[in-house]
Design a protein around this motif. Structure first.
Motif, PDB file in Angstrom:
ATOM      1  N   GLU A  23      -4.775 -19.733  16.049  1.00 54.34           N
ATOM      2  CA  GLU A  23      -6.171 -19.755  15.659  1.00 54.34           C
ATOM      3  C   GLU A  23      -7.082 -20.174  16.808  1.00 54.34           C
ATOM      4  O   GLU A  23      -8.260 -19.824  16.839  1.00 54.34           O
ATOM      5  CB  GLU A  23      -6.367 -20.673  14.444  1.00 54.34           C
ATOM      6  N   TYR A  24      -6.533 -20.902  17.756  1.00 54.99           N
ATOM      7  CA  TYR A  24      -7.341 -21.296  18.914  1.00 54.99           C
ATOM      8  C   TYR A  24      -7.723 -20.085  19.753  1.00 54.99           C
ATOM      9  O   TYR A  24      -8.830 -20.004  20.279  1.00 54.99           O
ATOM     10  CB  TYR A  24      -6.570 -22.305  19.774  1.00 54.99           C
ATOM     11  N   THR A  25      -6.809 -19.145  19.872  1.00 55.63           N
ATOM     12  CA  THR A  25      -7.113 -17.914  20.604  1.00 55.63           C
ATOM     13  C   THR A  25      -8.207 -17.130  19.900  1.00 55.63           C
ATOM     14  O   THR A  25      -9.086 -16.545  20.539  1.00 55.63           O
ATOM     15  CB  THR A  25      -5.852 -17.048  20.736  1.00 55.63           C
ATOM     16  N   VAL A  26      -8.180 -17.131  18.577  1.00 53.30           N
ATOM     17  CA  VAL A  26      -9.241 -16.465  17.811  1.00 53.30           C
ATOM     18  C   VAL A  26     -10.578 -17.143  18.087  1.00 53.30           C
ATOM     19  O   VAL A  26     -11.604 -16.475  18.278  1.00 53.30           O
ATOM     20  CB  VAL A  26      -8.920 -16.494  16.302  1.00 53.30           C
ATOM     21  N   ASP A  27     -10.589 -18.471  18.123  1.00 59.98           N
ATOM     22  CA  ASP A  27     -11.827 -19.195  18.430  1.00 59.98           C
ATOM     23  C   ASP A  27     -12.378 -18.770  19.779  1.00 59.98           C
ATOM     24  O   ASP A  27     -13.585 -18.559  19.942  1.00 59.98           O
ATOM     25  CB  ASP A  27     -11.559 -20.705  18.454  1.00 59.98           C
ATOM     26  N   ALA A  35      -5.046 -15.425   9.413  1.00 60.40           N
ATOM     27  CA  ALA A  35      -6.067 -15.834   8.442  1.00 60.40           C
ATOM     28  C   ALA A  35      -7.402 -16.072   9.135  1.00 60.40           C
ATOM     29  O   ALA A  35      -8.462 -15.626   8.663  1.00 60.40           O
ATOM     30  CB  ALA A  35      -5.624 -17.088   7.696  1.00 60.40           C
ATOM     31  N   THR A  36      -7.375 -16.761  10.275  1.00 55.06           N
ATOM     32  CA  THR A  36      -8.608 -17.019  11.023  1.00 55.06           C
ATOM     33  C   THR A  36      -9.169 -15.721  11.595  1.00 55.06           C
ATOM     34  O   THR A  36     -10.379 -15.495  11.590  1.00 55.06           O
ATOM     35  CB  THR A  36      -8.340 -18.024  12.162  1.00 55.06           C
ATOM     36  N   ALA A  37      -8.265 -14.850  12.089  1.00 59.39           N
ATOM     37  CA  ALA A  37      -8.710 -13.569  12.650  1.00 59.39           C
ATOM     38  C   ALA A  37      -9.345 -12.697  11.579  1.00 59.39           C
ATOM     39  O   ALA A  37     -10.385 -12.065  11.812  1.00 59.39           O
ATOM     40  CB  ALA A  37      -7.533 -12.844  13.302  1.00 59.39           C
ATOM     41  N   LEU A  38      -8.743 -12.673  10.399  1.00 60.65           N
ATOM     42  CA  LEU A  38      -9.283 -11.839   9.316  1.00 60.65           C
ATOM     43  C   LEU A  38     -10.675 -12.320   8.921  1.00 60.65           C
ATOM     44  O   LEU A  38     -11.566 -11.510   8.653  1.00 60.65           O
ATOM     45  CB  LEU A  38      -8.339 -11.884   8.116  1.00 60.65           C
TER      46      LEU A  38
END
Length: 1182
Positions: free
Chosen positions: A680-684, A708-711
């Protein structure tokens, strides 16, 4: 770029600034405080963040003295720690930077800190704790450090998780809740996932529980539906535990106080739980002073739950037919159903309270139906004239015949209500404003001040006929907010009146902000008293800003004063940027960077070059995308994270217009990612770049942990490719299964992705969750929705419709289930699914109530439009009988009128013509009919047309022939030339307008950048000879629309130097047909402009090795060459000014795709290499 007292390096300077003196300092440890000893040990161990926390804790309770520096250094020396200032400084900067750009390490460090250090970290997050540290001759601003750190994506996430894991064991519950609230608000609740609720403590003290619940209520709208359910479960678990003091299940745990604590989460109560609430507790809740405020926020209340609450309230001591009770109901009033015993007074009270019902998410058709029933009751024993002022916003439901039946006196008496109502249709305000002015006789300052929202119905001619002093006074008063919402033709009528007297025009400086952009360049050039201060808060066209910046720069020697004057920044030219002095450039760059949304792509490109040449170490990394693509090679792998962070905060589609160059930028992004999104950090970090991930990464590269974070982030992507959509759909089906197995919460959360599912898949959603599907489609209003989704919405509405075949059908409509008002209201754009016969068979009353809604549907085909036109003729009689409000209400339906029918309309009002001009798709014959009918009905000749007539005629001006255009009055033409310059007229018409422009602005050889920008498409009327003699520096100031309108045979007459000077934005506008006629050398020049290279160096650069690929401008595809070696590595600035890196001398340029050596980050940058063309089609747009 930053003052020393605010740097992390101060921690180190604290010890090193007195190094020489410390050599003779005592080495004993006896006098060193244990916290400082621990700090020194942390420094020795390389844990500099821990050391900083120890220092903050020490300073919070001790006075710092100069001798402490000596003692700390003595302690370090006594431990035989060998260090140098440069090595320790570099190590510390690297340590802190890694914790910011690798937030996972920050999380682990916080997990490993001791209790005292963690406690200090938590308390330091609170804004009122330890804001500044005074250390004798220096200050560490902890608040600034905190703010800088929070700008890095992922840091907030680590702080949130660390707080959740450890805080409640270290600090008081109230303090931890305060920290959690601070972090959640700063992230808009994006960290909230269902598993978070499982990790929340279940035994919080009451005050802490209430405070945390208040945070969740505040973030309700940003919280996904599945998370709402999980948080509701956590909240109710605590509330049940504290309420269940008896085993009697018949006694509800839902007390008045618990309802107040739940707040918006009360909508998650089940129907059964609501019915169990005791009357006493329900009555107590309603008696709370803040109960109404809470009930005003339950935007997702459903009819079933609302009626259950209303029944409970009614069973309490509150009388549901009492006015004070109705005032307390909040949004529950939108579902009031006890109508049988209502009298007209109570109906009027309900209508007034229902003004807030527009806040509901969904069920608006039912609200409109209830308002209509209440309207009937409210007017049952009184005439509409008498009750008009007490009907609140239900008046928007009045039909044309009802509005036309009103007396002028009634409208005048009710004006204080009518002027505040929102939601009026344009046709309604036309009728009402005419009624009001029939009473007032003349439009004056007083009457305008009273009309409010009804001003939109006043004709342009009425504004032009106003007393000039009254009009000037109107613009100075608060009513100007309504004036700024007038149509362009109305605004121009106002300006025409203000400007027709006075030389130079008086009052131009007092024209309010949004209105100011309509002032012509001609009028601006007559005003000698401009200054930067008066321009703050005013909207400016780019042509205005270009003139004003140049004008003011001659009298103001302070560029920062001009750049800070609001939208004046639009007028900064590349020449201005190039000549910014070295002493103040960084501050001036900051002004530009802070207003990037106002800058053109060419300005962004010039800003990027200026940063690169003057202050590379301070350059925002995303600006590299505005330079030729080879410059991406200057980003070493060690600097990937700050590069991605910066680029992820921009909008790549706007910054890089050319698809080929964009693919090279994304290739660099993939290299930095290693073709994987691991967590999720990469998504951030990715930010908006998430929308550009290739299919392979979406399918296999996004880990389950990150999905989940990416979606959640992908929900906001509006321009996904078909391949990306297919990959996302595949991942969704893998995770959630087929749509028929989804829950209501899952369907709500996946709402934005319903557009990527098939008709069969959407069918199950339409059957299972019709309300969710309809609300999802409503949330997407304005978007072009796929036919499968529209058909599913249509199916869901029709299945729930109460309609049936009419008992007295129109001839030919036997057995046809015609659209009802409710159907049309709910369907919106999905009305395109009606068959033409269905539309033709709707009842007359339904048509009159919905004609404006139907006129806004963009997807109707010609047979459907023809059916609606025939319906209009059935209801209103033939076109010669139609009045202005009829014509205005048609919207796109008017496109079905043939030339003969258009000539039969009453088009004597320019406002009516302007409403027709808002529609696109008129044939040349229809446009000509509109133009000629207006001239005939109004009695004007072409030479008599005022400026506001020209604005109102809009695109129909393109139907003028070459003998009519010369007749236009030049004094009227020159004040609306910017409006005319937006029209995509034919070449011969633009050539005639260009001749008019010569009369207004002189010979084309005398045109300035502001004039060329003002003319817009009119500049496409230049001849070959005129185009050839234009200076190359003027080329970026053509509008892109003008470039596209230049005839191919004329465009090819541009010199190579002129083409190279077009700039990225105009180069991207060159059409495929124009490119075909260019020579090889001209194509190379065009490539140079597309790349974003500096135009002044174009002749000395290598030619492009390959043409650009096909772009949005229609350019042909070409072979792709390998990119040339990039420039030397670029030192990307850290987001905190105290973290800097430099590249050592002698660093060799790295080709794109080659990783740097391990010591790459410790080398200083060389001088900028000479620019060259890489064969990349670099089109940027901002």
């Amino acid at each position: 770029m930053c003052e020393k007292p605010t740097t992390y390096s101060l921690l180190l300077v604290l010890f090193l600034s007195h190094m020489v003196a410390s050599q003779s300092a005592p080495s004993s440890r006896r006098d060193l405080h244990p916290l400082l000893q621990n700090m020194a040990e942390e420094i020795i161990a390389g844990r500099y963040l821990n050391a900083l926390l120890d220092l903050i804790r020490f300073q919070s309770s001790h006075l710092w003295t100069a001798d402490l520096s000596h003692r700390v250094l003595a302690y370090l020396n006594s431990r035989n720690v060998a260090f140098t200032v440069p090595s320790l400084k570099a190590a510390m900067e690297s340590h802190l930077e890694q914790h910011l750009y690798q937030p996972q390490r920050l999380l682990q460090t916080l997990r490993d800190t001791n209790v005292q250090q963690f406690s200090t970290a938590m308390t330091s997050l609170l804004e009122d704790r330890q804001a500044r540290m005074d250390l004798t001759d220096m200050v560490i601003d902890v608040a600034e450090l905190r703010e800088q750190a929070w700008r890095i994506p992922g840091v907030n996430r680590s702080l949130f998780l660390a707080t959740l894991e450890r805080c409640f064991q270290v600090l008081s519950s109230l303090e931890c809740v305060q920290v959690l609230g601070l972090l959640l608000r700063g992230s808009s609740g994006s960290f909230l996932q269902p598993d978070v609720a499982e990790r929340l403590p279940c035994d919080l003290p009451q005050d802490a529980f209430k405070n945390l619940s208040a945070v969740f209520k505040e973030l309700y709208d940003q919280t996904p539906a599945q998370v709402q359910t999980a948080l509701y479960s956590w909240m109710t678990g605590t509330l049940r535990a504290s309420s269940n003091k008896t085993t009697d299940d018949s006694i509800s745990w839902v007390s008045a106080e618990n309802l107040w604590i739940l707040g918006r989460y009360m909508v998650h109560l089940s129907f059964e739980e609501i019915t169990k609430i005791s009357p006493g507790e329900m009555g107590l809740f309603i008696s709370y002073d803040n109960a109404t405020k809470q009930l005003d926020t339950v935007h997702d209340m459903t009819p079933e739950l609302a009626r259950a609450f209303l029944e409970r309230i009614g069973s309490s001591s509150f009388d549901m037919r009492n006015t004070s009770t109705i005032h307390r109901l909040g949004l529950l009033v939108c579902f009031y159903d006890d109508l049988e015993v209502l009298d007209s007074v109570l109906a009027q009270v309900l209508l007034h309270q229902m003004m807030k019902c527009s806040r509901l998410r969904g069920f608006q058709a039912a609200v409109q139906k209830l308002k209509a029933e209440l309207l009937d009751i409210a007017t049952e024993n009184e005439t509409l004239n008498k009750t008009l002022g007490s009907l609140s916003d239900a008046v928007v439901g009045l039909t044309y015949s009802q509005l036309e039946s009103l007396s002028p006196e009634a409208v005048h008496s009710a004006i204080s209500t009518l002027n505040q109502v929102s939601g009026w249709a344009k046709s309604q305000v036309i009728i009402l404003s005419a009624k009001y002015l029939a009473h007032e006789k003349v439009l004056s300052f007083s009457s305008v001040g009273q009309m409010g929202a009804l001003l939109a119905g006043v004709s342009a001619q009425a504004f032009y006929s106003m007393d000039r002093k009254d009009l000037s006074q109107v613009l100075k008063r608060s009513v100007s907010q309504h004036m700024s919402r007038l149509s362009p033709v109305q605004q121009q009528a106002v300006l025409s009146k203000l400007m027709e007297a006075g030389d130079p025009p008086s009052g131009i400086l007092e024209i309010p902000g949004p209105f100011f952009k309509e002032v012509s360049l001609f009028e601006l050039r007559r005003e000698p008293h401009f200054n930067a201060t008066v321009l703050k808060g005013k909207d400016l066209r780019r042509s205005q800003a270009l003139f004003l910046y140049e004008f003011l720069s001659e009298t103001t020697g302070r560029p920062e004063q001009l750049l800070s004057a609001g939208q004046l920044v639009k007028g900064v030219t590349c020449t201005h940027i190039d000549t910014m002095g070295t002493n103040s450039s960084l501050a001036l760059f900051q002004y530009l960077e802070n207003n990037l949304s106002l800058l053109s792509l060419d300005q962004v490109n010039c800003l990027a070059w200026k940063y690169w040449e003057f202050s590379r170490s301070s350059m925002p990394p995303f600006l590299l995308a505005a330079l030729p693509a080879r410059f991406l090679a200057s980003v070493p792998s060690s600097r990937c994270v700050p590069f991605l962070v910066s680029l992820g905060k921009s909008h790549l589609d706007a910054l890089v217009l050319d698809s080929h160059k964009r693919s090279l930028v994304l290739r660099k992004v993939q290299q930095c990612l290693g073709d994987a999104v691991v967590d999720e950090y990469t998504v951030d970090i990715l930010g908006n770049l998430l929308c550009h991930l290739p299919v392979t990464i979406i399918e296999r590269g996004i880990s389950p942990r990150a999905w989940a974070t990416a979606l959640h982030g992908l929900r906001g992507c509006v321009n996904l490719s078909p391949e990306q959509k297919a990959a996302i759909r595949h991942r969704i089906l893998e995770q959630y299964g087929p749509p028929q197995d989804w829950t209501a919460e899952t369907t709500k959360d996946l709402g934005p992705f319903l557009v990527i599912f098939s008709g069969d898949e959407l069918h199950s959603i339409a059957t299972k969750f019709p309300d969710v599907l309809q609300q999802t489609a409503s949330d997407m209003a304005g978007m072009l929705l796929p036919k499968e989704l529209l058909q599913a919405v249509f199916e869901s509405v029709r299945n729930s419709s109460d309609g049936g075949p009419s008992f007295a059908p129109t001839p030919g409509c036997l057995g046809v289930v015609a659209p009802s008002f409710d159907d049309i209201f709910k369907l919106a754009e999905a009305n395109v699914c009606w068959a033409p016969k269905d539309l033709l068979c709707m009842e007359e009353g339904t048509f009159t109530r919905t004609v404006e809604l139907l006129g806004k549907v963009r997807g109707f085909n010609q047979p459907q439009l023809m059916a609606l036109k025939e319906k209009a003729i059935q209801v209103w009689d033939v076109p010669p009988c139609w009045r202005e409000h009829h014509i205005v209400s048609l919207g796109r339906i008017a496109l079905a009128l043939n030339e003969t029918e258009l000539e039969q309309l009453d088009l004597s009002s320019i406002d009516t013509v302007a409403s027709l001009g808002q529609q696109t798709g008129w044939t040349p014959g229809q446009a000509k009919s509109i133009l000629q009918t207006f001239l005939k009905e109004s009695g004007y000749g072409v030479q008599d047309l005022k400026s506001f007539h020209l604005v109102g005629l809009g695109a129909t001006l393109c139907a003028m022939n070459t003998t009519e255009i010369p007749l236009i009055n030049i004094s009227e033409f020159r004040v609306v030339v910017a409006r005319i310059g937006t029209l995509p007229c034919s070449t011969h018409v633009l050539a005639e307008f260009k001749r008019k422009a010569e009369v207004a602005f002189g010979d084309p050889t005398e045109w300035t950048s502001s004039v060329l920008q003002e003319l817009g498409t009119i500049a496409a009327g230049l001849t070959k000879a005129e185009l050839r003699v234009l200076h190359k520096d003027l080329m970026p100031y053509f509008q892109p629309s003008a470039i596209k309108c230049l005839p191919d045979e004329i465009f090819k007459e541009l010199s190579e130097e002129q083409i190279a000077s077009l700039g990225p934005q105009n180069a991207a506008a060159v059409t495929q047909a124009q490119r075909r006629l260019l020579s090889t050398s001209q194509l190379q020049s065009l490539q140079w402009a597309l790349d974003g290279a500096k135009s002044r160096s174009w002749q000395g650069a290598p030619a492009s090795a390959s043409p650009t690929r096909t772009s949005s401008a229609g350019c042909p595809a070409g072979e792709k060459d390998a990119p040339a070696p990039g420039p030397a590595p670029f030192s990307i600035p850290a987001p905190v000014p105290y973290l800097r890196s430099t590249w050592p001398e002698g660093e060799l340029p790295l080709p794109v795709g080659h990783a740097p050596s391990s010591d790459h980050a410790h080398r200083s940058r060389p001088e900028r290499p000479p620019p060259g063309n890489t064969g990349l089609a670099a089109r940027c747009y901002f």
